[in-house]
Write a protein that holds these residues in place. Structure first.
Motif, mmCIF file in Angstrom:
data_model
loop_
_atom_site.group_PDB
_atom_site.id
_atom_site.type_symbol
_atom_site.label_atom_id
_atom_site.label_comp_id
_atom_site.label_asym_id
_atom_site.label_seq_id
_atom_site.Cartn_x
_atom_site.Cartn_y
_atom_site.Cartn_z
ATOM 1 N N SER A 159 12.384 106.767 45.051
ATOM 2 C CA SER A 159 13.794 107.147 44.878
ATOM 3 C C SER A 159 14.237 108.293 45.784
ATOM 4 O O SER A 159 13.480 109.214 46.075
ATOM 5 C CB SER A 159 14.043 107.559 43.427
ATOM 6 N N HIS A 160 15.513 108.224 46.171
ATOM 7 C CA HIS A 160 16.128 109.331 46.903
ATOM 8 C C HIS A 160 16.280 110.545 45.991
ATOM 9 O O HIS A 160 16.141 111.686 46.421
ATOM 10 C CB HIS A 160 17.508 108.926 47.424
ATOM 11 N N PHE A 161 16.596 110.308 44.723
ATOM 12 C CA PHE A 161 16.736 111.387 43.741
ATOM 13 C C PHE A 161 16.539 110.794 42.353
ATOM 14 O O PHE A 161 16.737 109.604 42.133
ATOM 15 C CB PHE A 161 18.104 112.075 43.851
ATOM 16 N N GLU A 162 16.124 111.641 41.418
ATOM 17 C CA GLU A 162 15.836 111.216 40.052
ATOM 18 C C GLU A 162 16.008 112.401 39.115
ATOM 19 O O GLU A 162 15.898 113.558 39.531
ATOM 20 C CB GLU A 162 14.375 110.744 39.912
ATOM 21 N N GLY A 163 16.245 112.096 37.838
ATOM 22 C CA GLY A 163 15.898 113.048 36.811
ATOM 23 C C GLY A 163 14.396 112.881 36.623
ATOM 24 O O GLY A 163 13.717 112.312 37.481
ATOM 25 N N VAL A 164 13.853 113.362 35.525
ATOM 26 C CA VAL A 164 12.454 113.040 35.255
ATOM 27 C C VAL A 164 12.414 111.575 34.846
ATOM 28 O O VAL A 164 13.038 111.172 33.872
ATOM 29 C CB VAL A 164 11.867 113.943 34.163
ATOM 30 N N ARG A 215 21.046 93.947 43.521
ATOM 31 C CA ARG A 215 20.008 92.912 43.470
ATOM 32 C C ARG A 215 20.217 91.814 44.513
ATOM 33 O O ARG A 215 19.290 91.470 45.259
ATOM 34 C CB ARG A 215 19.929 92.292 42.080
ATOM 35 N N GLU A 216 21.414 91.255 44.565
ATOM 36 C CA GLU A 216 21.658 90.153 45.501
ATOM 37 C C GLU A 216 21.432 90.600 46.940
ATOM 38 O O GLU A 216 20.800 89.891 47.739
ATOM 39 C CB GLU A 216 23.086 89.630 45.330
ATOM 40 N N LYS A 217 21.920 91.778 47.278
ATOM 41 C CA LYS A 217 21.742 92.310 48.636
ATOM 42 C C LYS A 217 20.262 92.493 48.959
ATOM 43 O O LYS A 217 19.808 92.162 50.062
ATOM 44 C CB LYS A 217 22.481 93.643 48.760
ATOM 45 N N LEU A 218 19.494 92.980 48.000
ATOM 46 C CA LEU A 218 18.064 93.208 48.219
ATOM 47 C C LEU A 218 17.298 91.892 48.341
ATOM 48 O O LEU A 218 16.344 91.789 49.124
ATOM 49 C CB LEU A 218 17.489 94.054 47.080
ATOM 50 N N GLU A 219 17.707 90.899 47.583
ATOM 51 C CA GLU A 219 17.058 89.588 47.687
ATOM 52 C C GLU A 219 17.280 88.987 49.075
ATOM 53 O O GLU A 219 16.344 88.453 49.688
ATOM 54 C CB GLU A 219 17.598 88.653 46.603
ATOM 55 N N ILE A 220 18.508 89.089 49.574
ATOM 56 C CA ILE A 220 18.811 88.581 50.917
ATOM 57 C C ILE A 220 18.030 89.364 51.968
ATOM 58 O O ILE A 220 17.466 88.796 52.912
ATOM 59 C CB ILE A 220 20.331 88.663 51.188
ATOM 60 N N LYS A 272 17.441 104.193 44.255
ATOM 61 C CA LYS A 272 16.016 103.870 44.165
ATOM 62 C C LYS A 272 15.355 103.611 45.518
ATOM 63 O O LYS A 272 14.143 103.413 45.587
ATOM 64 C CB LYS A 272 15.820 102.660 43.249
ATOM 65 N N ASN A 273 16.154 103.554 46.598
ATOM 66 C CA ASN A 273 15.580 103.487 47.952
ATOM 67 C C ASN A 273 14.746 102.221 48.167
ATOM 68 O O ASN A 273 13.698 102.241 48.823
ATOM 69 C CB ASN A 273 14.720 104.738 48.198
ATOM 70 N N LEU A 274 15.223 101.103 47.651
ATOM 71 C CA LEU A 274 14.419 99.881 47.677
ATOM 72 C C LEU A 274 14.415 99.179 49.033
ATOM 73 O O LEU A 274 13.469 98.450 49.345
ATOM 74 C CB LEU A 274 14.899 98.931 46.579
ATOM 75 N N GLU A 275 15.436 99.393 49.844
ATOM 76 C CA GLU A 275 15.420 98.784 51.181
ATOM 77 C C GLU A 275 14.252 99.323 51.999
ATOM 78 O O GLU A 275 13.548 98.560 52.677
ATOM 79 C CB GLU A 275 16.750 99.026 51.899
ATOM 80 N N ASN A 276 14.036 100.625 51.946
ATOM 81 C CA ASN A 276 12.903 101.198 52.678
ATOM 82 C C ASN A 276 11.573 100.722 52.099
ATOM 83 O O ASN A 276 10.601 100.510 52.834
ATOM 84 C CB ASN A 276 12.966 102.724 52.657
ATOM 85 N N LEU A 277 11.523 100.554 50.789
ATOM 86 C CA LEU A 277 10.296 100.056 50.161
ATOM 87 C C LEU A 277 10.006 98.625 50.611
ATOM 88 O O LEU A 277 8.871 98.293 50.981
ATOM 89 C CB LEU A 277 10.428 100.115 48.636
#
Length: 367
Positions: free
Chosen positions: A275-280, A236-241, A210-215
């Protein structure tokens, strides 16, 4: 239109009963069943997992063929046509929900004449396995499974033009229907709430994909911006930190029920999916159905849905591109309103659950 004969839908082993989405998963399952039953006389869901469905308290347990004995998933898959012989012989149509479940209905069809097998295919399993870093042996297995699927099955439903071309390149005589993914527009809809200014919302799993670090990095550089992350996952924990380190205005909501997600989509200014990649993406079309302006990464599946500047915006996947798109959206509120209105109209006209299953029934019943 006269209802078609009974059908069975097969789900992916080990993934069918994931409760990570909780109420949202249950709602989607129920919606799919109701929509199918509008077109088919009866629908049975087949699953390879243990009977944890009871935990979700489905109101249609009698419509689910599940692994009551807790057998090994692979063993159970091969024993299904014998364990549930009466039900499998009654159904005329077998559907596989995604390629990982495709060979099980084909196997079952070998024991009963006149069964039509169809694969609902909305992402490239090989490409996705490579991008998330699966082992070489796993990717080899996926390639073999996909090759067998294309070799043995003739009917496919895809959600984007790119996947259709890929299938035809490997199997020119394949029968393919291109239908957009479905969303229940009676549930996901505008509620006409006052939207919070400068607020962005993401809905989905919290994983590398989902590429959330860049977001989060992009939001940290936009004065006054607020990011709401709905969902859970291994990162989740990594992103919160990470967000705390950057002192970013990020609110982690965790898992939410369907009605809570709809409320949030009607409360914030913009939906974003980098996201880096997705289905629909179901999350993307559900957001559009709620009338919120959307920003999504410029990948082929998102391009099938979003026409840049007309019903949303496409952005690059790096931090700077995401930030530029967010700043542009904040500065162009009139264009955002136009995009949201166009997206809502497109979803209502093309993506409704009812229309999806009407098209599916027409396609699968053709000679």
């Amino acid at each position: 239109m006269k209802k078609l004969e009974p059908a069975i839908q097969f789900h992916n082993p080990g993934n069918t009963l994931s409760i990570q989405y909780g109420d949202r998963f249950k709602k989607a399952f129920e919606d799919r069943r109701k929509a199918y039953l509008n077109e088919f006389s009866e629908l049975l869901f087949s699953t390879f997992d243990k009977p944890v469905l009871a935990k979700l308290e489905f109101s249609f347990k009698d419509k689910i063929i599940y692994n009551e004995r807790g057998l090994n998933s692979l063993l159970y898959a091969f024993l299904m046509p014998f364990i549930h012989r009466e039900k499998f012989s009654k159904a005329k149509y077998y559907f596989a929900l995604q390629v990982p479940a495709s060979l099980y209905p084909f196997w079952c069809s070998l024991f009963f004449r006149g069964k039509r097998v169809c694969v609902l295919w909305n992402y490239d399993w090989i490409e996705m396995s490579e991008k998330i870093g699966k082992s070489k042996n796993y990717i080899l297995f996926v390639k073999l499974w996909t090759w067998l699927t294309l070799k043995l099955i003739n009917y496919y439903v895809v959600t984007n033009e790119t996947d259709k071309k890929k299938i035809l390149a490997s199997k020119p005589n394949a029968k393919i229907a291109l239908f957009p993914t479905a969303v229940d527009t009676e549930i996901f809809k505008p509620l006409h709430r006052q939207r919070k200014p400068n607020s962005f919302i993401f809905v989905g799993r919290l994983t590398y994909q989902k590429n959330l670090e860049n977001l989060i990095s992009a939001v940290s550089e936009i004065k006054g911006a607020e990011l709401h992350i709905v969902g859970d996952g291994e990162d989740r924990e990594k992103l919160e930190i990470f967000s705390q380190t950057l002192k970013t205005n990020v609110i982690f909501h965790g898992r939410k029920k369907t009605d809570e997600i709809i409320e949030l989509l009607n409360t914030h200014s913009f939906f974003i999916l980098p996201s880096h990649f997705e289905g629909v993406s179901n999350a993307l079309v559900e957001a559009m159905a709620c009338g919120i302006p959307v920003i999504a990464s410029d990948i082929y599946t998102n391009r099938e849905i979003i026409k840049h500047g007309e019903n949303g915006w496409l952005c690059g996947r790096d931090k700077e591109s995401i930030k530029e798109s967010m700043l542009y959206a904040l500065a162009h509120t009139d264009e955002a309103k136009k995009c949201a209105d166009n997206a809502l109209q497109m979803i209502q006209e093309n993506f409704s659950v009812k229309k999806y299953f009407q098209r599916l029934a027409e396609f699968i019943s053709k000679k």
